[in-house]
Scaffold this motif. Structure first.
Motif, mmCIF file in Angstrom:
data_model
loop_
_atom_site.group_PDB
_atom_site.id
_atom_site.type_symbol
_atom_site.label_atom_id
_atom_site.label_comp_id
_atom_site.label_asym_id
_atom_site.label_seq_id
_atom_site.Cartn_x
_atom_site.Cartn_y
_atom_site.Cartn_z
ATOM 1 N N CYS A 29 0.811 -1.226 0.000
ATOM 2 C CA CYS A 29 0.000 0.000 0.000
ATOM 3 C C CYS A 29 0.841 1.271 0.000
ATOM 4 N N ASN A 30 2.054 1.187 -0.585
ATOM 5 C CA ASN A 30 2.954 2.340 -0.660
ATOM 6 C C ASN A 30 3.277 2.924 0.717
ATOM 7 N N LYS A 31 3.272 2.055 1.736
ATOM 8 C CA LYS A 31 3.480 2.541 3.105
ATOM 9 C C LYS A 31 4.788 2.052 3.727
ATOM 10 N N LEU A 32 5.531 1.196 3.030
ATOM 11 C CA LEU A 32 6.770 0.696 3.619
ATOM 12 C C LEU A 32 7.866 1.756 3.563
ATOM 13 N N PRO A 33 8.728 1.786 4.558
ATOM 14 C CA PRO A 33 9.891 2.666 4.478
ATOM 15 C C PRO A 33 10.767 2.307 3.283
ATOM 16 N N GLU A 34 11.328 3.288 2.639
ATOM 17 C CA GLU A 34 12.147 3.063 1.448
ATOM 18 C C GLU A 34 13.303 2.111 1.719
ATOM 19 N N ASN A 35 13.861 2.173 2.913
ATOM 20 C CA ASN A 35 15.043 1.351 3.188
ATOM 21 C C ASN A 35 14.727 -0.135 3.359
ATOM 22 N N LEU A 36 13.439 -0.502 3.357
ATOM 23 C CA LEU A 36 13.066 -1.905 3.439
ATOM 24 C C LEU A 36 12.748 -2.520 2.084
ATOM 25 N N LEU A 37 12.515 -1.690 1.086
ATOM 26 C CA LEU A 37 11.998 -2.192 -0.184
ATOM 27 C C LEU A 37 12.968 -3.133 -0.890
ATOM 28 N N ASP A 38 14.230 -2.745 -0.983
ATOM 29 C CA ASP A 38 15.197 -3.596 -1.678
ATOM 30 C C ASP A 38 15.340 -4.945 -0.985
ATOM 31 N N GLY A 39 15.452 -4.943 0.333
ATOM 32 C CA GLY A 39 15.631 -6.192 1.065
ATOM 33 C C GLY A 39 14.446 -7.124 0.906
ATOM 34 N N MET A 40 13.242 -6.575 0.970
ATOM 35 C CA MET A 40 12.058 -7.413 0.831
ATOM 36 C C MET A 40 11.907 -7.920 -0.596
ATOM 37 N N ALA A 41 12.296 -7.101 -1.566
ATOM 38 C CA ALA A 41 12.268 -7.553 -2.961
ATOM 39 C C ALA A 41 13.279 -8.673 -3.188
ATOM 40 N N LEU A 42 14.452 -8.557 -2.607
ATOM 41 C CA LEU A 42 15.468 -9.609 -2.741
ATOM 42 C C LEU A 42 15.007 -10.912 -2.087
ATOM 43 N N ALA A 43 14.303 -10.804 -0.970
ATOM 44 C CA ALA A 43 13.778 -12.011 -0.336
ATOM 45 C C ALA A 43 12.758 -12.695 -1.231
ATOM 46 N N GLN A 44 11.945 -11.906 -1.918
ATOM 47 C CA GLN A 44 10.973 -12.485 -2.844
ATOM 48 C C GLN A 44 11.695 -13.200 -4.002
ATOM 49 N N ILE A 45 12.734 -12.578 -4.510
ATOM 50 C CA ILE A 45 13.523 -13.191 -5.579
ATOM 51 C C ILE A 45 14.150 -14.500 -5.096
ATOM 52 N N ALA A 46 14.682 -14.493 -3.871
ATOM 53 C CA ALA A 46 15.297 -15.704 -3.326
ATOM 54 C C ALA A 46 14.268 -16.815 -3.163
ATOM 55 N N ARG A 47 13.066 -16.463 -2.766
ATOM 56 C CA ARG A 47 12.004 -17.469 -2.657
ATOM 57 C C ARG A 47 11.730 -18.113 -4.019
ATOM 58 N N ASP A 48 11.630 -17.292 -5.045
ATOM 59 C CA ASP A 48 11.367 -17.828 -6.383
ATOM 60 C C ASP A 48 12.476 -18.765 -6.835
ATOM 61 N N ALA A 49 13.709 -18.370 -6.596
ATOM 62 C CA ALA A 49 14.843 -19.210 -6.992
ATOM 63 C C ALA A 49 14.849 -20.529 -6.233
ATOM 64 N N MET A 50 14.486 -20.487 -4.957
ATOM 65 C CA MET A 50 14.422 -21.719 -4.163
ATOM 66 C C MET A 50 13.323 -22.642 -4.680
ATOM 67 N N MET A 51 12.168 -22.079 -4.995
ATOM 68 C CA MET A 51 11.080 -22.904 -5.522
ATOM 69 C C MET A 51 11.494 -23.572 -6.822
ATOM 70 N N ALA A 52 12.196 -22.828 -7.675
ATOM 71 C CA ALA A 52 12.695 -23.413 -8.918
ATOM 72 C C ALA A 52 13.661 -24.559 -8.631
ATOM 73 N N LYS A 53 14.536 -24.375 -7.670
ATOM 74 C CA LYS A 53 15.535 -25.406 -7.346
ATOM 75 C C LYS A 53 14.873 -26.711 -6.906
ATOM 76 N N VAL A 54 13.878 -26.627 -6.022
ATOM 77 C CA VAL A 54 13.304 -27.863 -5.494
ATOM 78 C C VAL A 54 12.459 -28.591 -6.544
ATOM 79 N N MET A 55 12.023 -27.884 -7.586
ATOM 80 C CA MET A 55 11.232 -28.525 -8.631
ATOM 81 C C MET A 55 12.086 -29.314 -9.618
ATOM 82 N N LYS A 56 13.311 -28.889 -9.835
ATOM 83 C CA LYS A 56 14.129 -29.456 -10.904
ATOM 84 C C LYS A 56 14.322 -30.965 -10.819
ATOM 85 N N PRO A 57 14.503 -31.559 -9.642
ATOM 86 C CA PRO A 57 14.708 -33.017 -9.602
ATOM 87 C C PRO A 57 13.508 -33.822 -10.078
ATOM 88 N N TYR A 58 12.357 -33.196 -10.233
ATOM 89 C CA TYR A 58 11.138 -33.919 -10.592
ATOM 90 C C TYR A 58 10.746 -33.701 -12.050
#
Length: 256
Positions: free
Chosen positions: A168-197
């Motif tokens: 809602c455009n309410k987060l402090p600016e200094n948190l945005l990059d870190g939270m975006a990177l965590a989202q990216i890391a989640r996506d990469a992890m999900m991709a990793k666990v799918m590959k063996p199948y």
């Protein structure tokens, strides 16, 4: 580990050539199927489950990767299934926690038990996500393995905007990059666990943001089919979109 429900001949063959034949499933020719959700929309959960159940009844036997279980809980998940292989409520009670609305996910877990499908814990641990927010992607021991040492151009900026709007455009600016990177890391992890199948097929159940073609798991996993279950109107961010009626909820921005 699991009960054997496929004929012995199928077990000896590549799964894609037997009951898991792409010709017998709506997800023809796809090893990786990503099925999104709006977390609190029961109609979307029902529509997604019906599509998944139909594919399984038609002969598809995928592993089911779930955002709702963090990767470090895999051993506990497997143990719960060994202890009570036909009881989804037991599994949820043992490792589900309070973060998710489990009645919405119970049918999927029951389906996996009924057809003896692997259930894969797919999400980055909350502890690792917190470390990424504070210290960046280099805080992950397996950042290189996940492909996170150099991000695709524009990905961080796109995720940053999603985080901003999603809060809602309410987060402090200094948190945005870190939270975006965590989202990216989640996506990469999900991709990793799918590959063996890949050979048997795997479906990921996760929020719509994780299955978007432009910034989600498909960035890290070629050859995916992404299906968004979208409220209101089409977004154009998925290979396929199913429109669902918006959930009746309070203004999510009112609490910020």
């Amino acid at each position: 580990m699991y009960k054997k429900i496929l004929p012995a001949l199928c077990a000896a063959l590549v799964l894609g050539a037997c009951a898991n034949s792409p010709a017998s499933t709506p997800f023809a020719g796809k090893s990786y199927v990503l099925m999104g959700e709006v977390h609190d929309n029961a109609l979307g959960h029902q529509a997604r489950f019906q599509a998944l159940e139909k594919a399984v009844q038609a002969g598809w036997r995928p592993a089911i990767a779930m955002e709702q279980f963090d990767v470090e809980r895999q051993a506990e998940l497997d143990q719960a299934r060994l202890e009570q292989p036909d009881n989804p409520d037991y599994l949820i009670q043992k490792i589900g926690g309070k973060r998710w609305d489990w009645p919405l996910y119970r049918p999927v877990i029951a389906l996996a038990m009924r057809y003896d499908l692997p259930v894969i814990a797919a999400n980055l641990s909350r502890q690792d996500a917190s470390e990424v927010v504070k210290s960046g992607l280099s805080s992950l021991p397996d950042a290189k393995e996940l492909g996170l040492t150099q991000l695709p151009a524009g990905l961080l900026a796109a995720q940053r905007e999603e985080v901003r709007v999603g809060h809602c455009n309410k987060l402090p600016e200094n948190l945005l990059d870190g939270m975006a990177l965590a989202q990216i890391a989640r996506d990469a992890m999900m991709a990793k666990v799918m590959k063996p199948y890949q050979s048997r097929g795997v479906v990921l159940l996760a929020g719509n943001g994780h299955v978007r073609r432009d910034m989600g798991v498909p960035v890290w996993l070629p050859g995916t089919l992404s299906v968004g279950f979208v409220e209101g109107s089409k977004q154009g961010a998925f290979d396929q979109e199913q429109l669902i009626a918006p959930a009746n909820r309070a203004d999510p921005c009112a609490g910020f």
